[in-house]
Scaffold this motif. Sequence first.
Motif, PDB file in Angstrom:
ATOM      1  N   HIS A   2      77.073  99.918   8.028  1.00 55.85           N
ATOM      2  CA  HIS A   2      76.592  98.629   7.553  1.00 55.85           C
ATOM      3  C   HIS A   2      75.560  98.852   6.450  1.00 55.85           C
ATOM      4  O   HIS A   2      74.826  99.839   6.461  1.00 55.85           O
ATOM      5  CB  HIS A   2      75.917  97.851   8.682  1.00 55.85           C
ATOM      6  CG  HIS A   2      76.859  97.345   9.726  1.00 55.85           C
ATOM      7  ND1 HIS A   2      76.687  96.127  10.351  1.00 55.85           N
ATOM      8  CD2 HIS A   2      77.980  97.866  10.275  1.00 55.85           C
ATOM      9  CE1 HIS A   2      77.644  95.928  11.227  1.00 55.85           C
ATOM     10  NE2 HIS A   2      78.441  96.988  11.202  1.00 55.85           N
ATOM     11  N   LYS A 303      79.693  95.104   6.156  1.00 56.31           N
ATOM     12  CA  LYS A 303      80.259  96.117   7.053  1.00 56.31           C
ATOM     13  C   LYS A 303      81.472  96.752   6.397  1.00 56.31           C
ATOM     14  O   LYS A 303      82.343  96.046   5.850  1.00 56.31           O
ATOM     15  CB  LYS A 303      80.662  95.477   8.387  1.00 56.31           C
ATOM     16  CG  LYS A 303      81.210  96.474   9.410  1.00 56.31           C
ATOM     17  CD  LYS A 303      81.514  95.792  10.725  1.00 56.31           C
ATOM     18  CE  LYS A 303      81.995  96.806  11.774  1.00 56.31           C
ATOM     19  NZ  LYS A 303      82.260  96.150  13.085  1.00 56.31           N
ATOM     20  N   ILE A 305      84.721  98.544   7.210  1.00 51.67           N
ATOM     21  CA  ILE A 305      85.597  98.755   8.357  1.00 51.67           C
ATOM     22  C   ILE A 305      87.046  98.756   7.884  1.00 51.67           C
ATOM     23  O   ILE A 305      87.459  97.910   7.087  1.00 51.67           O
ATOM     24  CB  ILE A 305      85.373  97.666   9.443  1.00 51.67           C
ATOM     25  CG1 ILE A 305      86.253  97.924  10.657  1.00 51.67           C
ATOM     26  CG2 ILE A 305      85.571  96.261   8.890  1.00 51.67           C
ATOM     27  CD1 ILE A 305      85.926  97.046  11.842  1.00 51.67           C
ATOM     28  N   HIS A 306      87.798  99.739   8.363  1.00 51.53           N
ATOM     29  CA  HIS A 306      89.214  99.867   7.993  1.00 51.53           C
ATOM     30  C   HIS A 306      89.371  99.875   6.469  1.00 51.53           C
ATOM     31  O   HIS A 306      90.264  99.214   5.928  1.00 51.53           O
ATOM     32  CB  HIS A 306      90.042  98.759   8.621  1.00 51.53           C
ATOM     33  CG  HIS A 306      89.926  98.669  10.112  1.00 51.53           C
ATOM     34  ND1 HIS A 306      90.050  99.770  10.929  1.00 51.53           N
ATOM     35  CD2 HIS A 306      89.677  97.600  10.938  1.00 51.53           C
ATOM     36  CE1 HIS A 306      89.901  99.407  12.201  1.00 51.53           C
ATOM     37  NE2 HIS A 306      89.660  98.103  12.228  1.00 51.53           N
TER      38      HIS A 306
END
Length: 312
Positions: A2, A303, A305-306
């Motif tokens: 993050h 964030k 993510i993926h």
Amino acid sequence: MHIQFLGTGAGMPSKTRNVSSLALKLLEEIGSIWLFDCGEATQHQILHTTVKPRKIDKIFITHLHGDHIYGLPGLLGSRSFLGGDQPLTIYGPKGLKEWIELTLQTSQTHLNYAIEYVEVGEGIVLEDENFIVTAMPLEHVVPCFGYRIEQKPLLGTLQVEKAIALGVPKGPLLGQLKNGHNVTLEDGTIVRSVDVTDEPKKGFTVAILGDTRYCENAIKLSENADIVVHESTFDHSTSNLAASYGHSTNMDAANVALNAGAKNLLLNHLSARFFPQDIEIMLNEAKKIIPNTFLVTDFDEFKWIHEKLERI
């Protein structure tokens, strides 16, 4: 991973933006937080977040202007009061160590932990089993650096059923294979980790740039980065002021990201001269060059993510 912005203004605080600081939250990766710059009242901003000062174990300073460092002495003291007793490493330009130590000595501030200082030059300033951090000088009115944070490739996912089919029992041996270690079974058979795990996954790359004019080193630090945090003190209509003050416009930032092949651009360090309608124009102009552009405000959190950046 993050990223949370604690201060997104330029030069001095305003009613809506504090001065420079951001937290790179690596809690899932290594259980710690890295702070980049620490302008005045950063610890006040932290009070409105989930950031715990004792979790901050590294601080990276881009340059020695007050809006990037005046919050350091207070934060260092509070970290001690709040139970932070683990060593802290502070990275920054020449003169930072002397300024901090003189301030702490003059104010008789006692810390319950040791500080290691790393004087930043061009090149790798940190490398461990998880990350490589590289610094390069930028073009500002005082010595100023940008940082490139590269996460090393992650271990591939363990193919549990395949490992079990090869005779590996459920339990600790599966964990060893997952962590990249070969294992020997009771009958002497060797099962290689590479044979039962997927290909390593690419780690993330983030470029966090200090104050700067448009320059080649900004592009080098941002090369193929997943995220670029770039100052946008001025807009296209005030580009003449940007160059003279050693700063960038929104279009400078977008062109750095474009020429570097970066995926996402976060516009930071905005002058208080701009009204909300001006800022919307700045964002839309940059998005024409880099569609995945965000203009940040205090406490914004993103964030990764993926392999995708999400504002949360």
